[in-house]
Design an enzyme around this catalytic site. Structure first.
Site, PDB file in Angstrom:
ATOM      1  N   GLY A  45       0.836  -1.199   0.000  1.00 48.27           N
ATOM      2  CA  GLY A  45       0.000   0.000   0.000  1.00 48.27           C
ATOM      3  C   GLY A  45       0.865   1.241   0.000  1.00 48.27           C
ATOM      4  O   GLY A  45       2.009   1.212   0.482  1.00 48.27           O
ATOM      5  N   GLN A  50       2.848   9.826   1.190  1.00 52.10           N
ATOM      6  CA  GLN A  50       4.181   9.218   1.114  1.00 52.10           C
ATOM      7  C   GLN A  50       4.950   9.618  -0.151  1.00 52.10           C
ATOM      8  O   GLN A  50       6.136   9.337  -0.271  1.00 52.10           O
ATOM      9  CB  GLN A  50       4.067   7.696   1.189  1.00 52.10           C
ATOM     10  CG  GLN A  50       3.603   7.236   2.560  1.00 52.10           C
ATOM     11  CD  GLN A  50       3.501   5.734   2.628  1.00 52.10           C
ATOM     12  OE1 GLN A  50       2.524   5.157   2.165  1.00 52.10           O
ATOM     13  NE2 GLN A  50       4.515   5.086   3.156  1.00 52.10           N
ATOM     14  N   CYS A 107       6.507   0.012   6.944  1.00 53.95           N
ATOM     15  CA  CYS A 107       6.019   1.188   6.215  1.00 53.95           C
ATOM     16  C   CYS A 107       7.167   1.691   5.344  1.00 53.95           C
ATOM     17  O   CYS A 107       8.303   1.785   5.815  1.00 53.95           O
ATOM     18  CB  CYS A 107       5.598   2.262   7.211  1.00 53.95           C
ATOM     19  SG  CYS A 107       5.011   3.783   6.433  1.00 53.95           S
ATOM     20  N   LEU A 108       6.867   2.019   4.087  1.00 52.36           N
ATOM     21  CA  LEU A 108       7.926   2.475   3.177  1.00 52.36           C
ATOM     22  C   LEU A 108       8.548   3.799   3.634  1.00 52.36           C
ATOM     23  O   LEU A 108       9.657   4.115   3.232  1.00 52.36           O
ATOM     24  CB  LEU A 108       7.393   2.614   1.747  1.00 52.36           C
ATOM     25  CG  LEU A 108       6.969   1.303   1.055  1.00 52.36           C
ATOM     26  CD1 LEU A 108       6.429   1.581  -0.347  1.00 52.36           C
ATOM     27  CD2 LEU A 108       8.121   0.307   0.979  1.00 52.36           C
ATOM     28  N   HIS A 149      -3.838   0.835   7.759  1.00 46.67           N
ATOM     29  CA  HIS A 149      -2.542   1.524   7.791  1.00 46.67           C
ATOM     30  C   HIS A 149      -2.565   2.730   6.837  1.00 46.67           C
ATOM     31  O   HIS A 149      -2.160   3.839   7.209  1.00 46.67           O
ATOM     32  CB  HIS A 149      -1.443   0.522   7.406  1.00 46.67           C
ATOM     33  CG  HIS A 149      -0.064   1.092   7.347  1.00 46.67           C
ATOM     34  ND1 HIS A 149       0.932   0.744   8.227  1.00 46.67           N
ATOM     35  CD2 HIS A 149       0.499   1.992   6.500  1.00 46.67           C
ATOM     36  CE1 HIS A 149       2.044   1.406   7.930  1.00 46.67           C
ATOM     37  NE2 HIS A 149       1.805   2.175   6.877  1.00 46.67           N
ATOM     38  N   GLU A 150      -3.066   2.510   5.613  1.00 46.03           N
ATOM     39  CA  GLU A 150      -3.086   3.601   4.620  1.00 46.03           C
ATOM     40  C   GLU A 150      -4.082   4.683   5.014  1.00 46.03           C
ATOM     41  O   GLU A 150      -3.824   5.869   4.834  1.00 46.03           O
ATOM     42  CB  GLU A 150      -3.409   3.068   3.219  1.00 46.03           C
ATOM     43  CG  GLU A 150      -2.415   2.057   2.660  1.00 46.03           C
ATOM     44  CD  GLU A 150      -0.958   2.459   2.825  1.00 46.03           C
ATOM     45  OE1 GLU A 150      -0.637   3.653   2.739  1.00 46.03           O
ATOM     46  OE2 GLU A 150      -0.131   1.561   3.085  1.00 46.03           O
ATOM     47  N   HIS A 153      -2.500   7.048   7.244  1.00 47.73           N
ATOM     48  CA  HIS A 153      -1.654   8.014   6.517  1.00 47.73           C
ATOM     49  C   HIS A 153      -2.492   9.185   6.004  1.00 47.73           C
ATOM     50  O   HIS A 153      -2.060  10.333   6.074  1.00 47.73           O
ATOM     51  CB  HIS A 153      -0.997   7.348   5.300  1.00 47.73           C
ATOM     52  CG  HIS A 153       0.290   6.644   5.587  1.00 47.73           C
ATOM     53  ND1 HIS A 153       1.385   7.284   6.124  1.00 47.73           N
ATOM     54  CD2 HIS A 153       0.680   5.364   5.383  1.00 47.73           C
ATOM     55  CE1 HIS A 153       2.382   6.419   6.245  1.00 47.73           C
ATOM     56  NE2 HIS A 153       1.984   5.238   5.809  1.00 47.73           N
TER      57      HIS A 153
HETATM   58 ZN    ZN Z   1       2.942   3.455   5.755  1.00 51.84          ZN
END
Ligand code: ZN
Length: 192
Positions: A45, A50, A107-108, A149-150, A153
């Site tokens: 995701g 991000q 997480c990226l 999670h997204e 964000h």
């Molecule tokens: Zn993340």
């Protein structure tokens, strides 16, 4: 085009996303670039924040993950997850439901930080897709976790906010140095 992924310490990660009212060529391009960026990093995701854009937009794709299953229900009936993959969620509204499940999460925007995070097992989702058509479904497993999670964000919430205090303390040094490195980079970029 592969976009740079914003790291912890960048203020955009704390911004709530603006709603998208229209699919402009620019948004279309952004969605394509976000998929390309996410796939290149083997993420499941990616939120607009991000890649430096505070918007109510996230892309997801769980097909690459074999060992952590996902479930899907469309109109109350079990459905094939692949049917909705890859997935674009615009202006999503979610309702996490069910017993909390603890599982590993990364997480990226936090390279090399993985931690167990507890989240409700299922999620009910209402959103718009890339054509601004309404989508509605219920997800479980990895997809449920990824969506929650997204969604965080999109509201400026990060997975470290959901970590147990003790766990977060263990990562304190790494988090501080990641934050400092990001801020230093931003300062250099600002002076150019
Ligand atoms: Zn993340």
């Amino acid at each position: 085009m592969i976009l740079p992924v914003v790291k912890y310490g960048h203020p955009v990660l704390r911004q709530k996303g603006a709603r998208i009212e229209k699919i402009t060529p620019e948004i279309k391009r952004l969605i394509a670039d976000m998929f390309e960026t996410m796939h290149e990093r083997h993420g499941v995701g990616l939120a607009a924040q991000q890649v430096g854009r505070a918007l109510q937009l996230t892309v997801l794709d769980v097909r690459e993950v074999q060992d952590r299953p996902s479930t899907l229900e469309l109109k109350g009936k079990p459905a094939d997850v692949d049917e909705i993959m890859p997935l674009v969620l615009i202006n999503p509204e979610i309702k996490p439901v069910g017993e909390p499940v603890t599982a590993g999460e990364g997480c990226l925007s936090f390279p090399e930080i993985y931690a167990e995070i507890s989240r409700p097992g299922f999620v009910e989702v209402k959103a718009l897709n890339e054509k601004l058509k309404p989508v509605e479904f219920r997800a479980g497993g990895l997809l449920s976790r990824a969506i929650q999670h997204e969604m965080d964000h999109l509201n400026g919430i990060l997975f470290i906010d959901r970590m147990e205090r003790k766990k977060k303390e263990e990562f304190r040094e790494e988090l501080d140095s990641l934050q400092a490195a990001t801020k230093a980079e931003l300062e250099i970029a600002g002076k150019k």
